[in-house]
Design an enzyme around this catalytic site. Structure first.
Site, PDB file in Angstrom:
ATOM      1  N   CYS A   1       1.009   9.698  -4.333  1.00 28.82           N
ATOM      2  CA  CYS A   1      -0.013  10.755  -4.398  1.00 28.82           C
ATOM      3  C   CYS A   1       0.610  12.136  -4.286  1.00 28.82           C
ATOM      4  CB  CYS A   1      -1.021  10.609  -3.260  1.00 28.82           C
ATOM      5  SG  CYS A   1      -1.630   8.969  -3.048  1.00 28.82           S
TER       6      CYS A   1
ATOM      7  N   THR B   1      -7.887   3.208   0.257  1.00 26.18           N
ATOM      8  CA  THR B   1      -8.494   4.535   0.392  1.00 26.18           C
ATOM      9  C   THR B   1      -9.942   4.366   0.829  1.00 26.18           C
ATOM     10  OG1 THR B   1      -7.040   5.457  -1.299  1.00 26.18           O
ATOM     11  CG2 THR B   1      -9.120   6.626  -0.922  1.00 26.18           C
TER      12      THR B   1
HETATM   13  C1  LIG Z   1      -0.221   3.950   4.097  1.00 24.72           C
HETATM   14  C2  LIG Z   1      -1.186   3.963   2.962  1.00 24.72           C
HETATM   15  N1  LIG Z   1      -2.496   4.042   3.209  1.00 24.72           N
HETATM   16  C3  LIG Z   1      -3.405   4.034   2.219  1.00 24.72           C
HETATM   17  C4  LIG Z   1      -3.022   3.970   0.902  1.00 24.72           C
HETATM   18  C5  LIG Z   1      -4.069   3.950  -0.169  1.00 24.72           C
HETATM   19  O1  LIG Z   1      -4.149   2.655  -0.693  1.00 24.72           O
HETATM   20  P1  LIG Z   1      -4.911   2.349  -2.071  1.00 24.72           P
HETATM   21  O2  LIG Z   1      -3.929   2.636  -3.146  1.00 24.72           O
HETATM   22  O3  LIG Z   1      -5.269   0.889  -1.989  1.00 24.72           O
HETATM   23  O4  LIG Z   1      -6.098   3.216  -2.118  1.00 24.72           O
HETATM   24  C6  LIG Z   1      -1.661   3.888   0.592  1.00 24.72           C
HETATM   25  C7  LIG Z   1      -1.204   3.889  -0.808  1.00 24.72           C
HETATM   26  O5  LIG Z   1      -0.335   4.617  -1.196  1.00 24.72           O
HETATM   27  C8  LIG Z   1      -0.724   3.876   1.653  1.00 24.72           C
HETATM   28  O6  LIG Z   1       0.584   3.789   1.411  1.00 24.72           O
END
Ligand SMILES: Cc1ncc(COP(=O)(O)O)c(C=O)c1O
Length: 406
Positions: free
Chosen positions: A343, A73
């Protein structure tokens, strides 16, 4: 009681015990701050730089092109906002797809409020963007194209090398969110003409709290965190050495096992897909068809080919029932699945990814994501295929949508 079955590897993965062992000394023995000049600090600094090299190796990057962050993120926020603010005098237009993770979608929305223009390209029913659309969307004001490599919801693998080539020709930066693909399918930032890439440790059997952003040498980016100047001034914060060491070990393991594991998982995936579609009437597969075992980077040249699906991703749709009720029923039997991304599953809104592929609200609501991983066994697929049909039948019987399955 039967052991629990975890089919939600796209949400997060367990830490591989080999990665956990590699991390262990960095909590209480080798706990130094990488910015300290003394021995403890230098020991931590060495571990950090070795880890940087290992992570870089898995994507064909140089050591100095990797910035460690705390999550993907954060990496995605840094990529979009960092490029936007470093290039705002050059142009203020950014191109994304409508099936990005919320951290890209929301960053783009926030940038819109700061005066940037965002184009959200359409995708086809498999979730693929069109190369023609990408080409047409890039204008004089465009500074960045950001397209997710593989969808966290429907597993679609985009023709990333082709997109990178177009961006290179047009002189705009290309970022890809490779969170779901890194460590699962081959990635080479040079062969694929990628300028920025985000990846996350906890999606590939490393710990939570570590992620990275690849930034091609020479690409200027504005930091979003200001402070002590760690990570070449791009990510001030005391470095989380144990998590980064675990992330690097996870990368090493993926590099060694990726090909064999990809083939193994794709076989299980296809067994699951074929079994469900055969056993359950009015069931469908969301995203690209199964069947292509292991897409390599050279295969990306068949742009638009629909058989491009992550080896571990399955996403079904069942008429007349809601995803949440299936998740609960399966959970009662010890099987953990999801309706979409971790999410979005708490929001009870239909998935923006499924809607973008052309599904109606009620179709998107009837979807179920099953994601496999390193500890998935064939017997677990067999169990799932045994328990799901009666669950669907029961839910349809009480469904307000249709008096089905009597
Ligand atoms: C495609 C994608 N991008 C970004 C994220 C965010 O990752 P993080 O959990 O390391 O913040 C996720 C997590 O669900 C994801 O699947």
């Amino acid at each position: 009681m039967r052991n629990k079955i975890y089919f939600d590897y796209a949400a997060t993965t367990p830490v591989d015990p080999r990665a956990a062992r590699a991390m262990a000394p960095y909590f209480s023995e080798k706990f130094g701050n990488t910015m300290s000049l003394h021995n403890f600090g230098q020991e931590a600094k060495n571990a950090l730089e070795e880890s940087r090299q290992i992570v870089a190796d898995l994507m064909g990057a140089k050591q100095n092109e990797i910035i460690f962050t705390g999550s993907a993120t954060e990496s995605n926020n840094l990529a979009l906002k960092g490029i936007a603010f470093a290039n705002k005098n050059k142009g203020r237009h950014i191109v994304i797809s409508p099936i990005e993770h919320p951290c890209i979608m929301e960053s783009a929305k926030w940038l819109e409020k700061q005066g940037f223009k965002i184009t959200r390209l359409p995708v086809n029913k498999y979730g693929l963007v069109s190369l023609g659309d990408i080409r047409k969307s890039i204008g004089k004001e465009t500074i960045l194209v950001s397209i997710i490599h593989a969808s966290n919801e429907i597993g679609t693998i985009q023709p990333i090398a082709e997109i990178g080539k177009i961006c290179k020709e047009k002189g705009v930066y290309f970022h890809t969110d490779a969170v779901q693909s890194f460590g699962k399918i081959p990635i080479n930032v040079n062969e694929m003409s990628i300028d920025l890439l985000s990846a996350s440790s906890h999606k590939m059997y490393g710990p939570k709290g570590a992620a990275c952003l690849f930034i091609r040498e020479g690409v200027g980016i504005e930091p979003i965190l200001h402070g002590g100047g760690q990570e070449s001034g791009l990510r001030s914060s005391t470095v989380n050495v144990p998590a980064i060491v675990g992330f690097a070990k996870a990368c090493q393991i993926c590099k060694k096992e990726m090909e064999k594991e990809g083939v193994r998982l794709a076989k299980l995936r296809d067994k699951l897909i074929n079994g469900v579609l055969r056993k359950i009437p009015n069931s469908y597969l969301n995203g690209p068809p199964a069947g292509l075992l292991y897409p390599s980077s050279s295969e990306a040249s068949e742009a638009g080919h629909p058989k491009k699906r992550l080896p571990n991703n399955v996403n079904f749709r069942f008429d007349f029932i809601e995803g949440e009720s299936m998740v609960i029923q399966l959970d009662l039997l010890g099987v953990s699945v999801s309706t979409g991304s971790a999410c979005s599953s708490v929001k009870l809104e239909p998935s923006h990814v499924l809607l973008a592929t052309g599904l109606k609200h009620e179709q998107a609501h009837g979807s179920l994501r099953v994601t496999l991983g390193r500890w998935t066994k064939e017997s677990e697929i067999d169990y799932f295929l045994k328990v799901l049909p009666p669950i669907i039948k029961r839910l349809r019987r009480i469904s307000p949508f249709k008096n089905y399955g009597k």
